[in-house]
Motif scaffolding. Structure first.
Motif, PDB file in Angstrom:
ATOM      1  N   PRO A   1     -10.291 -31.757  -2.238  1.00 28.79           N
ATOM      2  CA  PRO A   1      -8.833 -31.964  -2.129  1.00 28.79           C
ATOM      3  C   PRO A   1      -8.258 -32.654  -3.356  1.00 28.79           C
ATOM      4  N   ARG A   2      -6.973 -32.460  -3.557  1.00 28.59           N
ATOM      5  CA  ARG A   2      -6.256 -33.221  -4.584  1.00 28.59           C
ATOM      6  C   ARG A   2      -5.479 -34.370  -3.967  1.00 28.59           C
ATOM      7  N   ALA A   3      -5.328 -34.338  -2.641  1.00 26.17           N
ATOM      8  CA  ALA A   3      -4.656 -35.427  -1.928  1.00 26.17           C
ATOM      9  C   ALA A   3      -5.047 -35.344  -0.460  1.00 26.17           C
ATOM     10  N   ALA A   4      -4.903 -36.460   0.221  1.00 26.52           N
ATOM     11  CA  ALA A   4      -5.161 -36.516   1.660  1.00 26.52           C
ATOM     12  C   ALA A   4      -4.075 -37.377   2.299  1.00 26.52           C
ATOM     13  N   LEU A   5      -3.569 -36.920   3.446  1.00 26.63           N
ATOM     14  CA  LEU A   5      -2.538 -37.647   4.174  1.00 26.63           C
ATOM     15  C   LEU A   5      -3.050 -37.956   5.578  1.00 26.63           C
TER      16      LEU A   5
ATOM     17  N   PHE B   1      -2.508 -26.388   2.304  1.00 24.54           N
ATOM     18  CA  PHE B   1      -2.693 -27.536   3.191  1.00 24.54           C
ATOM     19  C   PHE B   1      -3.749 -27.191   4.235  1.00 24.54           C
ATOM     20  N   VAL B   2      -4.697 -28.094   4.429  1.00 23.36           N
ATOM     21  CA  VAL B   2      -5.700 -27.933   5.472  1.00 23.36           C
ATOM     22  C   VAL B   2      -5.399 -28.967   6.546  1.00 23.36           C
ATOM     23  N   LEU B   3      -4.932 -28.497   7.702  1.00 22.01           N
ATOM     24  CA  LEU B   3      -4.565 -29.359   8.817  1.00 22.01           C
ATOM     25  C   LEU B   3      -5.767 -29.494   9.748  1.00 22.01           C
ATOM     26  N   ILE B   4      -6.156 -30.726  10.044  1.00 25.04           N
ATOM     27  CA  ILE B   4      -7.420 -30.973  10.747  1.00 25.04           C
ATOM     28  C   ILE B   4      -7.190 -31.873  11.953  1.00 25.04           C
ATOM     29  N   ASN B   5      -7.826 -31.528  13.052  1.00 24.54           N
ATOM     30  CA  ASN B   5      -7.889 -32.387  14.233  1.00 24.54           C
ATOM     31  C   ASN B   5      -8.954 -33.444  13.965  1.00 24.54           C
ATOM     32  N   SER B   6      -8.537 -34.684  13.736  1.00 26.27           N
ATOM     33  CA  SER B   6      -9.480 -35.749  13.387  1.00 26.27           C
ATOM     34  C   SER B   6     -10.542 -35.958  14.458  1.00 26.27           C
ATOM     35  N   MET B   7     -10.150 -35.792  15.727  1.00 27.58           N
ATOM     36  CA  MET B   7     -11.102 -36.033  16.812  1.00 27.58           C
ATOM     37  C   MET B   7     -12.158 -34.942  16.904  1.00 27.58           C
ATOM     38  N   ALA B   8     -11.952 -33.841  16.167  1.00 29.66           N
ATOM     39  CA  ALA B   8     -12.940 -32.764  16.146  1.00 29.66           C
ATOM     40  C   ALA B   8     -13.981 -32.985  15.056  1.00 29.66           C
TER      41      ALA B   8
ATOM     42  N   VAL C   1      -8.377 -26.631  13.248  1.00 32.13           N
ATOM     43  CA  VAL C   1      -8.273 -26.584  11.786  1.00 32.13           C
ATOM     44  C   VAL C   1      -7.460 -25.348  11.407  1.00 32.13           C
ATOM     45  N   GLN C   2      -6.557 -25.502  10.461  1.00 32.86           N
ATOM     46  CA  GLN C   2      -5.840 -24.329   9.967  1.00 32.86           C
ATOM     47  C   GLN C   2      -5.465 -24.519   8.507  1.00 32.86           C
ATOM     48  N   LEU C   3      -5.401 -23.399   7.800  1.00 34.98           N
ATOM     49  CA  LEU C   3      -5.019 -23.380   6.391  1.00 34.98           C
ATOM     50  C   LEU C   3      -3.599 -22.851   6.283  1.00 34.98           C
ATOM     51  N   ILE C   4      -2.716 -23.640   5.677  1.00 32.61           N
ATOM     52  CA  ILE C   4      -1.324 -23.259   5.476  1.00 32.61           C
ATOM     53  C   ILE C   4      -1.063 -23.178   3.974  1.00 32.61           C
ATOM     54  N   SER C   5      -0.548 -22.049   3.507  1.00 31.68           N
ATOM     55  CA  SER C   5      -0.230 -21.876   2.091  1.00 31.68           C
ATOM     56  C   SER C   5       1.273 -21.677   1.930  1.00 31.68           C
TER      57      SER C   5
END
Length: 269
Positions: free
Chosen positions: A164-168, A61-68, A51-55
């Motif tokens: 969130p305001r959006a999810a990709l 943006f919160v980037l997430i490993n789905s398998m985690a 998981v990491q937060l990118i501004s």
């Protein structure tokens, strides 16, 4: 460049029961399991933690490993949950919440955008009406949690923590645009848009696509960009080959005529 890991990069994270079923059906080789080595190698080589937060310019943006997000307390999952809790607290402090614990903040707070490989929980693609959505009748096949999408529990956890305001996401190989409305309490509603990006591969679909987004702290605009259909390229290649053969034939004929005329002119001289 920021990378979000997918199941084909490091493998699936599944229960022991599912692993047993795959072993019995001899499908385990097709669906490898995550190992500490695979997860660590991907993270180090591509700088992609669970998981990491990118501004960027007031967009978060919160980037997430789905398998985690399996929720079984494994080391990878525990690490991801701890990081999400930390990011959630940073966002709380940034928006001036009374529940803030600590001093870490982001500049110019705006609701974050979740980016991950899996889509959020949904029953199926039946609500997806995009032209490049899953074809019928596949659109009505029920999704299996933690395999086709995130679990319902993990989805609710992410939404309530991050607002969130959006999810990709991706994974399904088909396009989908959903407007979510979560109501954790009667006084609180969380609304956001989820984009499921179709596969950018002719192996998975006839019309590969990728998305371009224009994002500001107040607005998100999405543009679909498509490759030509594979049949179009095949027909184009055939036509070009035919044109090349005709050109070579014409070139050979013109060359032969030129040398014949030159030979006759040399004999007359």
């Amino acid at each position: 460049m920021f990378v979000v890991v997918g199941n084909h990069d490091i493998g699936f994270h599944y229960s022991d029961m599912l692993e047993y079923v795959l072993m019995e059906t001899r499908e385990l080789d097709n669906f490898p399991r995550i190992t500490p080595h695979l997860a660590s190698r991907f993270e180090k080589k591509l700088s992609a933690p669970p998981v990491q937060l990118i501004s960027i310019r007031g967009n978060h943006f919160v980037l997430i490993n789905s398998m985690a997000m399996e929720g079984d307390g494994c080391s990878l999952c525990s690490r991801a949950v701890a990081e999400i809790d930390k990011i959630a607290n940073i966002l709380k402090c940034s928006r001036g919440s009374s529940l803030c614990k600590g001093a870490d903040k982001v500049e110019h707070y705006s609701r974050p955008i979740i980016m991950q490989h899996y889509p959020l929980y949904r029953h199926s693609d039946s609500e997806c009406t995009e032209p490049d959505a899953a074809p019928l009748p596949d659109r009505h096949l029920r999704f299996e949690e933690r395999w086709d999408c995130l679990s319902k529990e993990s989805t609710e956890y992410l939404v309530e923590k991050l607002l969130p305001r959006a999810a990709l996401g991706g994974h399904t190989h088909h396009s989908c645009l959903l407007r979510h409305s979560f109501v954790p309490t009667n006084e609180h509603k969380i609304e956001f848009v989820e984009y499921t990006v179709p596969s950018f591969s002719w192996r998975n679909r006839l019309d590969p696509k990728y998305y371009l987004f224009t994002i500001s702290p107040d607005e998100i605009k999405m543009f679909k960009c498509a490759l030509p259909r594979e049949a179009t390229l095949q027909v184009t290649a055939i036509l070009l080959c035919i044109a090349l053969l005709l050109y070579l034939k014409y070139y050979y004929h013109c060359g032969k005529t030129y040398y014949t005329q030159r030979l006759w002119s040399d004999k007359k001289v």
